[in-house]
Scaffold this motif. Structure first.
Motif, PDB file in Angstrom:
ATOM      1  N   SER A 185       6.810  -6.835  -9.224  1.00  0.00           N
ATOM      2  CA  SER A 185       5.782  -5.807  -9.347  1.00  0.00           C
ATOM      3  C   SER A 185       6.468  -4.473  -9.592  1.00  0.00           C
ATOM      4  CB  SER A 185       4.950  -5.717  -8.060  1.00  0.00           C
ATOM      5  OG  SER A 185       4.187  -6.888  -7.864  1.00  0.00           O
ATOM      6  N   VAL A 186       5.954  -3.711 -10.531  1.00  0.00           N
ATOM      7  CA  VAL A 186       6.424  -2.348 -10.762  1.00  0.00           C
ATOM      8  C   VAL A 186       5.372  -1.433 -10.128  1.00  0.00           C
ATOM      9  CG1 VAL A 186       7.068  -0.612 -12.470  1.00  0.00           C
ATOM     10  CG2 VAL A 186       7.566  -3.026 -12.888  1.00  0.00           C
ATOM     11  N   CYS A 187       5.757  -0.774  -9.038  1.00  0.00           N
ATOM     12  CA  CYS A 187       4.815  -0.042  -8.198  1.00  0.00           C
ATOM     13  C   CYS A 187       5.112   1.457  -8.270  1.00  0.00           C
ATOM     14  CB  CYS A 187       4.918  -0.514  -6.747  1.00  0.00           C
ATOM     15  SG  CYS A 187       4.942  -2.326  -6.577  1.00  0.00           S
ATOM     16  N   VAL A 188       4.105   2.254  -8.561  1.00  0.00           N
ATOM     17  CA  VAL A 188       4.265   3.694  -8.692  1.00  0.00           C
ATOM     18  C   VAL A 188       3.522   4.380  -7.542  1.00  0.00           C
ATOM     19  CG1 VAL A 188       4.012   5.696 -10.200  1.00  0.00           C
ATOM     20  CG2 VAL A 188       4.343   3.421 -11.193  1.00  0.00           C
ATOM     21  N   TYR A 189       4.268   5.188  -6.769  1.00  0.00           N
ATOM     22  CA  TYR A 189       3.705   5.894  -5.617  1.00  0.00           C
ATOM     23  C   TYR A 189       3.805   7.394  -5.843  1.00  0.00           C
ATOM     24  CZ  TYR A 189       4.288   1.310  -3.439  1.00  0.00           C
ATOM     25  OH  TYR A 189       4.223  -0.032  -3.155  1.00  0.00           O
ATOM     26  N   ASP A 190       2.989   8.136  -5.078  1.00  0.00           N
ATOM     27  CA  ASP A 190       3.036   9.593  -5.210  1.00  0.00           C
ATOM     28  C   ASP A 190       4.266  10.189  -4.537  1.00  0.00           C
ATOM     29  OD1 ASP A 190       2.166   8.994  -2.658  1.00  0.00           O
ATOM     30  OD2 ASP A 190       0.625  10.562  -2.593  1.00  0.00           O
ATOM     31  N   THR A 191       4.807   9.524  -3.503  1.00  0.00           N
ATOM     32  CA  THR A 191       6.035   9.961  -2.833  1.00  0.00           C
ATOM     33  C   THR A 191       6.839   8.728  -2.462  1.00  0.00           C
ATOM     34  OG1 THR A 191       5.266   9.874  -0.529  1.00  0.00           O
ATOM     35  CG2 THR A 191       4.714  11.864  -1.800  1.00  0.00           C
ATOM     36  N   ASP A 192       8.039   8.948  -1.876  1.00  0.00           N
ATOM     37  CA  ASP A 192       8.865   7.821  -1.457  1.00  0.00           C
ATOM     38  C   ASP A 192       8.668   7.473   0.020  1.00  0.00           C
ATOM     39  OD1 ASP A 192      10.058   9.950  -0.242  1.00  0.00           O
ATOM     40  OD2 ASP A 192      12.036   9.650  -1.127  1.00  0.00           O
ATOM     41  N   SER A 193       7.673   8.072   0.660  1.00  0.00           N
ATOM     42  CA  SER A 193       7.434   7.803   2.073  1.00  0.00           C
ATOM     43  C   SER A 193       7.003   6.358   2.277  1.00  0.00           C
ATOM     44  CB  SER A 193       6.348   8.739   2.623  1.00  0.00           C
ATOM     45  OG  SER A 193       5.985   8.357   3.940  1.00  0.00           O
ATOM     46  N   THR A 194       7.626   5.695   3.243  1.00  0.00           N
ATOM     47  CA  THR A 194       7.266   4.302   3.542  1.00  0.00           C
ATOM     48  C   THR A 194       6.095   4.205   4.505  1.00  0.00           C
ATOM     49  OG1 THR A 194       8.891   4.223   5.331  1.00  0.00           O
ATOM     50  CG2 THR A 194       9.621   3.519   3.129  1.00  0.00           C
ATOM     51  N   ALA A 244       0.822  -1.204   0.000  1.00  0.00           N
ATOM     52  CA  ALA A 244       0.000   0.000   0.000  1.00  0.00           C
ATOM     53  C   ALA A 244       0.856   1.254   0.000  1.00  0.00           C
ATOM     54  CB  ALA A 244      -0.937  -0.008   1.203  1.00  0.00           C
ATOM     55  N   THR A 245       2.013   1.205   0.656  1.00  0.00           N
ATOM     56  CA  THR A 245       2.944   2.330   0.668  1.00  0.00           C
ATOM     57  C   THR A 245       4.291   1.858   0.144  1.00  0.00           C
ATOM     58  OG1 THR A 245       3.616   1.842   2.938  1.00  0.00           O
ATOM     59  CG2 THR A 245       1.783   3.394   2.637  1.00  0.00           C
ATOM     60  N   ALA A 246       5.136   2.799  -0.216  1.00  0.00           N
ATOM     61  CA  ALA A 246       6.471   2.441  -0.682  1.00  0.00           C
ATOM     62  C   ALA A 246       7.189   1.633   0.397  1.00  0.00           C
ATOM     63  CB  ALA A 246       7.252   3.697  -1.016  1.00  0.00           C
ATOM     64  N   ARG A 247       7.983   0.677  -0.022  1.00  0.00           N
ATOM     65  CA  ARG A 247       8.679  -0.183   0.929  1.00  0.00           C
ATOM     66  C   ARG A 247      10.117   0.280   1.102  1.00  0.00           C
ATOM     67  NH1 ARG A 247       7.990  -6.256  -0.811  1.00  0.00           N
ATOM     68  NH2 ARG A 247       9.189  -6.504   1.098  1.00  0.00           N
ATOM     69  N   PRO A 248      10.701   0.008   2.264  1.00  0.00           N
ATOM     70  CA  PRO A 248      12.135   0.280   2.420  1.00  0.00           C
ATOM     71  C   PRO A 248      12.922  -0.579   1.442  1.00  0.00           C
ATOM     72  CG  PRO A 248      11.081  -0.199   4.530  1.00  0.00           C
ATOM     73  CD  PRO A 248      10.102  -0.567   3.464  1.00  0.00           C
ATOM     74  N   VAL A 249      14.012  -0.047   0.936  1.00  0.00           N
ATOM     75  CA  VAL A 249      14.892  -0.858   0.104  1.00  0.00           C
ATOM     76  C   VAL A 249      15.477  -1.942   0.981  1.00  0.00           C
ATOM     77  CG1 VAL A 249      17.007  -0.863  -1.256  1.00  0.00           C
ATOM     78  CG2 VAL A 249      15.392   1.031  -1.463  1.00  0.00           C
TER      79      VAL A 249
END
Length: 411
Positions: A146-155, A73-78
């Motif tokens: 999965s190629v995931c596009v988020y509005d920001t890089d916030s995890t 649902a949100t960007a994940r930590p690398v």
């Protein structure tokens, strides 16, 4: 650029809720090799506008495996790549933000990550080889991301805008080419064996020294393909290059590890060179006694030849001779010359063969005595680059093939 560290250390996988309704992201290329350079373009439906003016989305590659079956649902930590058997249980790689470009409200472009994501050997362990400071990947496994596009890089506070899939393809390897030779005119059916050569649903191309193979048919399991050679001037130690979804491989480095021959003590590291012989095909390949016939000759390298315009069989230009046996510039030059040569292109020429009279003495290239029509029998139509006598330049024929037999018959 952020890189991925391959490790066998265990990573605790935390189940994350999947975003309910991400917009479907269509990629211009959906399959490719690990660490490949290139740009992907992702598009969502024209009625959607997830990428408004003034925003720069964050793009992540998230491994599909274990508990990870969709974009989070949100960007994940690398994260590190954890290997358990042959299953990658965690992993996320963020695309370099500097390469992400908003093309429109429903379209973005971004560079493929050049880090490994991931590569494993046949035992499922991370595989790298250090060679002169270069880190080379080992055997690749087929895997989906999965190629995931988020509005920001916030995890913790980012929003999933769109999602697609990208498949990591197996690196191609060549194990054999059967046969590894063709006549100069091409038309030879060959089989290339190996792994990662593609499938019936992907695009695979191949060429020999830059000449494309045609009618290429890949086996469903990607372990082989059949194809037909194109025309090429005679040569040896030529490379057959295959371009498959997992990248390129040359038959001169068939195990595709970038190492010198036998540096890794692998028998697969031995080059598999391809060769073209001085072969020609002719049509027609027979004519009645005492006739005149136009002959169509197919081969390669004809545009490099300058043919005799004056009918002098000893002229230092190129010639087409009708030879009784093997051509020899000093003793067996042929019984007739196919004259009025017209070079159609590099792979085809047409000449006129007069079988009616004035047979040549093969030892002297002078009219035979007694003279008359070319005798019945099987001859070999031979092209030579230099019709000069002796054993120096021009002593060896440019092209000769037993398949170019021409028969003078009594019918």
């Amino acid at each position: 650029m952020t890189s991925v560290v391959l490790t066998t250390a265990a990573v605790v996988a935390v189940a994350e809720p999947a975003w309910a309704d991400p917009l479907p992201l269509t990629l211009n290329v959906s399959v490719g090799p690990s660490g490949a350079r290139g740009t992907l373009v992702g598009t969502v439906a024209a009625t959607s506008a997830p990428f408004p003016v003034g925003t720069t989305p964050t793009v992540q590659f998230q491994y599909i495996g274990g508990n990870n079956t969709a974009c989070s649902a949100t960007a994940r930590p690398v994260t590190q790549i954890a290997i358990s058997g042959i299953t990658t249980t965690a992993g996320a790689l963020t695309v370099d933000p500097a390469t992400v470009r908003r093309i429109g409200t429903n379209k973005i472009a971004f560079d493929l990550p050049t880090s490994a994501y991931p590569a494993t050997d046949s035992n499922g362990d991370p595989s790298t080889v250090n060679y002169d400071g270069l880190v080379l990947l080992g055997d690749q496994s087929v895997a989906k991301w999965s190629v995931c596009v988020y509005d920001t890089d916030s995890t913790v506070a980012s929003t999933l805008l769109a999602a697609g899939t990208y498949t990591l393809a197996q690196k191609p390897v060549i194990t054999s080419i059967v046969p590894a030779a063709s006549a100069a005119g091409g038309g030879q059916s060959i089989t290339v064996n190996g792994t990662g050569l593609g499938s019936a649903t992907t695009t695979t191309t191949a060429s020999i020294d830059g000449v494309p193979l045609t009618n290429l048919q890949v086996a469903a399991n990607g372990s082989s393909f059949t194809a037909v050679t194109g025309p090429h001037a005679a040569g040896t130690n030529l490379d057959l290059v295959v371009t498959a979804p997992g990248g390129k491989v040359s038959s001169l480095d068939p195990d595709n590890n970038g190492l010198p021959e036998d540096n890794d003590n692998s028998t697969a590291d031995t080059p598999i060179p391809f060769s073209y012989s001085n072969g020609i095909t002719i049509s027609p390949n027979t004519s009645a006694l005492g006739t005149t016939v136009d002959v169509d000759i197919v081969g390669a390298g004809f545009s490099q030849l300058s043919f005799d315009p004056n009918g002098d069989p000893y002229d230092a230009n190129a010639h087409v001779f009708l030879v009784n046996g093997k051509y020899d510039a000093a003793t067996n030059r042929g019984v007739a010359e196919c004259g009025a040569v017209s070079v159609v292109n590099d792979t085809e020429l047409i000449c006129t063969l007069d079988l009616s009279l004035y047979a040549l003495d093969p030892a002297t290239s002078l009219p035979a005595s007694p003279n008359g029509p070319i005798a019945e029998g099987a001859y070999i139509l031979t092209i030579v680059a230099n019709g000069g006598p002796g054993v120096g330049v021009g002593a060896a024929p440019t092209m000769v093939s037993s398949s170019a037999t021409f028969t003078v018959a009594s019918y």
